[in-house]
Design a protein around this motif. Sequence first.
Motif, mmCIF file in Angstrom:
data_model
loop_
_atom_site.group_PDB
_atom_site.id
_atom_site.type_symbol
_atom_site.label_atom_id
_atom_site.label_comp_id
_atom_site.label_asym_id
_atom_site.label_seq_id
_atom_site.Cartn_x
_atom_site.Cartn_y
_atom_site.Cartn_z
ATOM 1 N N GLY A 50 37.137 76.938 34.248
ATOM 2 C CA GLY A 50 37.852 76.600 35.957
ATOM 3 C C GLY A 50 39.046 75.896 35.684
ATOM 4 N N ASP A 51 39.483 75.228 34.717
ATOM 5 C CA ASP A 51 40.744 74.391 34.562
ATOM 6 C C ASP A 51 41.894 75.519 34.750
ATOM 7 N N LEU A 52 42.700 74.869 35.406
ATOM 8 C CA LEU A 52 44.132 75.692 35.575
ATOM 9 C C LEU A 52 45.213 74.990 34.796
ATOM 10 N N ILE A 53 46.364 75.879 34.451
ATOM 11 C CA ILE A 53 47.400 75.672 33.873
ATOM 12 C C ILE A 53 48.543 76.440 34.702
ATOM 13 N N LEU A 54 49.390 75.588 35.356
ATOM 14 C CA LEU A 54 50.459 76.231 36.161
ATOM 15 C C LEU A 54 51.478 76.166 35.269
ATOM 16 N N THR A 55 52.343 77.256 34.758
ATOM 17 C CA THR A 55 53.155 77.449 33.745
ATOM 18 C C THR A 55 54.634 77.292 34.225
ATOM 19 N N GLY A 56 55.175 76.895 35.285
ATOM 20 C CA GLY A 56 56.554 76.795 35.683
ATOM 21 C C GLY A 56 57.111 77.907 36.399
ATOM 22 N N THR A 57 58.266 77.905 36.965
ATOM 23 C CA THR A 57 58.949 78.757 37.464
ATOM 24 C C THR A 57 60.242 78.994 37.077
ATOM 25 N N PRO A 58 60.820 80.268 37.186
ATOM 26 C CA PRO A 58 62.231 80.581 36.738
ATOM 27 C C PRO A 58 63.377 80.201 37.693
ATOM 28 N N LYS A 59 64.639 80.024 37.466
ATOM 29 C CA LYS A 59 65.721 79.900 38.426
ATOM 30 C C LYS A 59 65.303 80.959 39.668
ATOM 31 N N GLY A 60 66.267 80.273 40.648
ATOM 32 C CA GLY A 60 66.097 81.259 42.200
ATOM 33 C C GLY A 60 65.399 80.443 43.310
ATOM 34 N N THR A 61 65.054 79.104 43.152
ATOM 35 C CA THR A 61 64.348 78.270 44.385
ATOM 36 C C THR A 61 65.310 77.964 45.512
ATOM 37 N N VAL A 62 64.763 78.423 46.509
ATOM 38 C CA VAL A 62 65.983 78.136 47.685
ATOM 39 C C VAL A 62 64.891 77.506 48.827
ATOM 40 N N ASP A 63 65.488 76.847 49.637
ATOM 41 C CA ASP A 63 65.048 75.878 50.770
ATOM 42 C C ASP A 63 64.287 76.932 51.554
ATOM 43 N N TYR A 119 61.055 76.815 32.345
ATOM 44 C CA TYR A 119 62.059 78.120 31.994
ATOM 45 C C TYR A 119 63.696 77.470 31.975
ATOM 46 N N ALA A 120 64.070 77.955 30.914
ATOM 47 C CA ALA A 120 65.587 77.289 30.722
ATOM 48 C C ALA A 120 66.394 77.566 31.740
ATOM 49 N N ASP A 121 66.529 78.778 32.514
ATOM 50 C CA ASP A 121 67.585 78.745 33.677
ATOM 51 C C ASP A 121 67.053 77.729 34.803
ATOM 52 N N HIS A 122 65.814 77.640 35.151
ATOM 53 C CA HIS A 122 65.191 76.699 36.015
ATOM 54 C C HIS A 122 65.593 75.161 35.941
ATOM 55 N N ALA A 123 65.418 74.904 34.337
ATOM 56 C CA ALA A 123 65.825 73.535 33.892
ATOM 57 C C ALA A 123 67.418 73.239 34.346
#
Length: 253
Positions: free
Chosen positions: A209-222, A53-57
Amino acid sequence: MKQARVAFEGKIQQAWEDQGRVRLADGRHVDESEVVWLPPVVPGTILALGLNYADHAAEIASQTPEEPMVFLKGANTLVGHRAFTPRPADATVMHYECELAIVIGKPARRVPKASAYDYIAGYTVANDYAVRNYLEGFYRPNFRIKSRDDCTPLGPWLVDVADIPDPMNLRLTTRVNGETTQEGNTRDMIFDVPFLIEYFSAFMTLQPGDLILTGTPKGTVDVRPGDDVVTEIEGIGALHNTIIEGAKRAGAV
């Protein structure tokens, strides 16, 4: 259809969502607090996207990748709904990552984007925790970050692909102790779901059964021990997880 894997009365079994309750394979209905939730799929290969996600990048790295930044995860990382995730004693920042997870439904090799959805069984919610001070370099996720035991809650439900007509327009939300700390939408992915199926299947065969995790947007906090973290994706479900203290002995989590 929403289905799950749960443990109940000493057995692992399939279950389904039915009018707000859990319907077991034998037809009984129970409350979700009466079962032990497992990851809704037994995974094969787990592929995960960084900075999708561009905002998370911009939030993390101040630049946007020109091609997918991909890493592998071990199956040991997965835990289910309402499980506990340890925060390492030496962590300075540990944050959640609310992510749409793609579940592959049949072997996929050299799949064009136009046919990508034909190879998907469904979707679930992933919370791919990261310990930032374990990062080795410019977004080069290593095993200490992304293959830690119990650090990727998954679930609660596997939602059939037919029930999500547009996975590229789903709201993502994270709440910590009831407070909304992250909001985003899958339409803001840099590399969307069809692109990822085409990209991966160009050089490897994706298996059921294979999984693809597609990333996260901004807003990650401790987050810290005792925090209740809920990662939710519109139409798919709300995944609950609680942070606990990791062991304090040397070399432990």
